[in-house]
Design a protein around this motif. Structure first.
Motif, PDB file in Angstrom:
ATOM      1  N   SER A 163       0.821  -1.037  -0.130  1.00 35.85           N
ATOM      2  CA  SER A 163      -0.181  -0.054  -0.176  1.00 35.85           C
ATOM      3  C   SER A 163       0.693   1.311   0.058  1.00 35.85           C
ATOM      4  N   ARG A 184       1.762   1.846  -3.758  1.00 37.58           N
ATOM      5  CA  ARG A 184       0.551   2.126  -4.274  1.00 37.58           C
ATOM      6  C   ARG A 184      -0.114   3.629  -4.120  1.00 37.58           C
ATOM      7  N   ASN A 185       0.252   3.896  -2.605  1.00 34.37           N
ATOM      8  CA  ASN A 185      -0.121   5.315  -2.305  1.00 34.37           C
ATOM      9  C   ASN A 185       0.858   6.462  -2.983  1.00 34.37           C
ATOM     10  N   TRP A 244      -0.385   7.204  -6.613  1.00 37.55           N
ATOM     11  CA  TRP A 244      -1.331   7.936  -6.625  1.00 37.55           C
ATOM     12  C   TRP A 244      -1.085   9.532  -6.184  1.00 37.55           C
ATOM     13  N   ALA A 245       0.005   9.514  -5.217  1.00 42.59           N
ATOM     14  CA  ALA A 245       0.560  10.800  -4.566  1.00 42.59           C
ATOM     15  C   ALA A 245       0.746  11.751  -6.046  1.00 42.59           C
TER      16      ALA A 245
END
Length: 459
Positions: free
Chosen positions: A314, A317-318, A321-322
């Motif tokens: 995660s 993944r974050n 997206w950031a």
């Protein structure tokens, strides 16, 4: 009008005047402040009904304020306006895990809805970068889109029922909580996406989904635009319908946001023309990661991508997206003009080339950042041409006029507001706009709701 008339309805704490009004910004990323004579803050539908009834009797124009995250001047005010804010209508009334519905007031923040749904092992799919600030009433009023439209649709696809107050104070309570209900006109669709111009949304019944068990993400670099639609089709097939997001960043955006690596560590070198962020939500915790790896391997073997980085957890993944969410990095160059258009994927490459050609012809030098939800045909631009804010209109013409010949839309998800209304004819014909005015005249004959927004209306 006398402010005391509103105080008798909402109480002294329900109304703001003076510096409490003028100190507020009209929207994010702007220094422009609210010009209205007062901000009225009802706590429930009945109070709002009485406020609007009073405004209707006195021909008092009102502008509705939610989270103020809009980008088309839809919340802009004049000194003669009264703002009606939904900020105190902020209760989540109920959640039904069996029916998978949630009933909320208009002022509830999107992130609150997401978090409560998740705590009940459910999902509210709407997601925007402004999730912590935007309100669900504003999301519904503008038919917000966001990152997951390719799988779950726009906001209107997540709304089962609405309660709305009309301009004269009439309460239309159509709080349907069923997925199937074909009993006559589905009245909620007259208010979803109409930007508060036909009625003020006060409550909603939202449709929830089961929470996915897995979340897989991959970042790809691509050397030719022609590869992008092929990647979209290929990955959607290989992932078995679990594709949730297909976000594309041009190099001008990716390299700027990643910069020297201080804010974001680039998952791939900043030397490629295009970058794709793909996310897939599934239900097979044992096999979904392997399915993503196999899909990426197959798209690489098909020579559609040059490189890829698959998120292993995660945190990664974050981080992916950031990068996509950091649009604010492009807004640090002032003034920056932001655009939101939609068109067929097959027209995108030529369209972006044409926009750049027109900007070069008009301004010579400029900065452009290009990105968007390519999977559902939505592109965004952030454009700077120097320090002169008067450049806005010629920049708008460079972006909007090429859409006319290809039947594109000047607004994919942001709405029209004041900023885009002079270009409405690019995307809507005279008959369509005439029907919009007929609806406006029927539901708001005095034209007091969000006056001047979307199109001109004189009552």
């Amino acid at each position: 009008m006398q402010i005391s008339e509103f105080q008798s309805i909402v109480g002294s704490n329900g109304i703001l005047v003076g510096e409490d009004v003028s100190s507020r910004s009209e929207r994010i990323w702007t220094d422009e402040t609210v010009q209205a004579s007062a901000i009225v803050r009802p706590r429930d539908t009945q109070e709002l009904s009485e406020v609007l009834r009073l405004c209707h009797e006195r021909d008092q124009p009102i502008v509705v304020h939610g989270g103020l995250t809009g980008l088309v001047d839809g919340a802009q005010t004049k000194r003669s306006d009264i703002v009606v804010s939904t900020e105190l209508m902020n209760e989540i009334e109920s959640i039904d895990p069996i029916a998978r519905t949630m009933t909320v007031q208009a002022g509830v923040k999107l992130q609150q809805i997401q978090e409560l749904a998740e705590s009940n092992r459910l999902l509210f799919p709407l997601d925007l970068g402004a999730r912590g600030s935007c309100s669900i009433g504003g999301n519904i009023a503008t038919n917000a889109g966001g990152n997951r439209v390719i799988r779950y649709g726009m906001t209107r696809d997540m709304v089962l029922g609405l309660e709305v107050v009309l301009a004269d104070g009439t309460i239309v309570s159509s709080m349907n909580d069923m997925i199937k209900n074909n009993a006559g006109y589905d009245l909620k669709h007259m208010f979803i996406g109409t930007e508060g111009s036909l009625g003020v949304i006060t409550r909603a019944v939202l449709r929830l989904r089961e929470l996915p068990l897995t979340d897989e993400a991959v970042f790809m670099s691509v050397d030719e635009f022609s590869m992008l639609p092929k990647i979209l089709k290929h990955m959607d097939q290989k992932l078995g319908g679990t594709l949730t997001s297909f976000e594309v960043m041009w190099n001008d955006y990716y390299s700027h946001v990643c910069g020297n690596g201080e804010a974001h560590q680039p998952p791939l070198p900043t030397t490629h023309p295009y970058y794709v962020l793909i996310e897939a939500w599934g239900g097979d915790s044992r096999n979904d990661h392997a399915r993503m790896e196999a899909a990426v391997e197959s798209v690489y073997e098909a020579k559609l991508i040059s490189d890829a980085a698959i998120a292993q957890n995660s945190v990664q993944r974050n981080a992916f997206w950031a990068i996509r969410d950091n649009v604010e990095k492009c807004m640090t160059i002032k003034p920056t003009f932001v655009f939101d258009v939609s068109l067929r994927i097959g027209d995108m490459e030529d369209y972006v080339v044409e926009v750049n050609r027109r900007l070069t012809e008009q301004f010579g030098t400029y900065r452009i950042f290009t990105f968007g939800h390519l999977g559902d045909g939505n592109l965004h631009f952030a454009i700077n041409t120097g320090t002169d804010p008067a450049h806005q209109h010629p920049v708008e013409r460079c972006v909007y006029e090429p859409l006319r010949a290809i039947n594109g839309s000047i607004s994919a998800e942001h709405g029209i507001g004041l900023e885009k209304k002079e270009y409405l004819d690019i995307s809507r014909n005279e008959i369509e706009v005439g029907l919009m005015r007929t609806l406006k005249k029927s539901l708001d004959p005095k034209g007091i709701l969000n006056p001047g927004k979307i199109f001109e209306f004189n009552g």
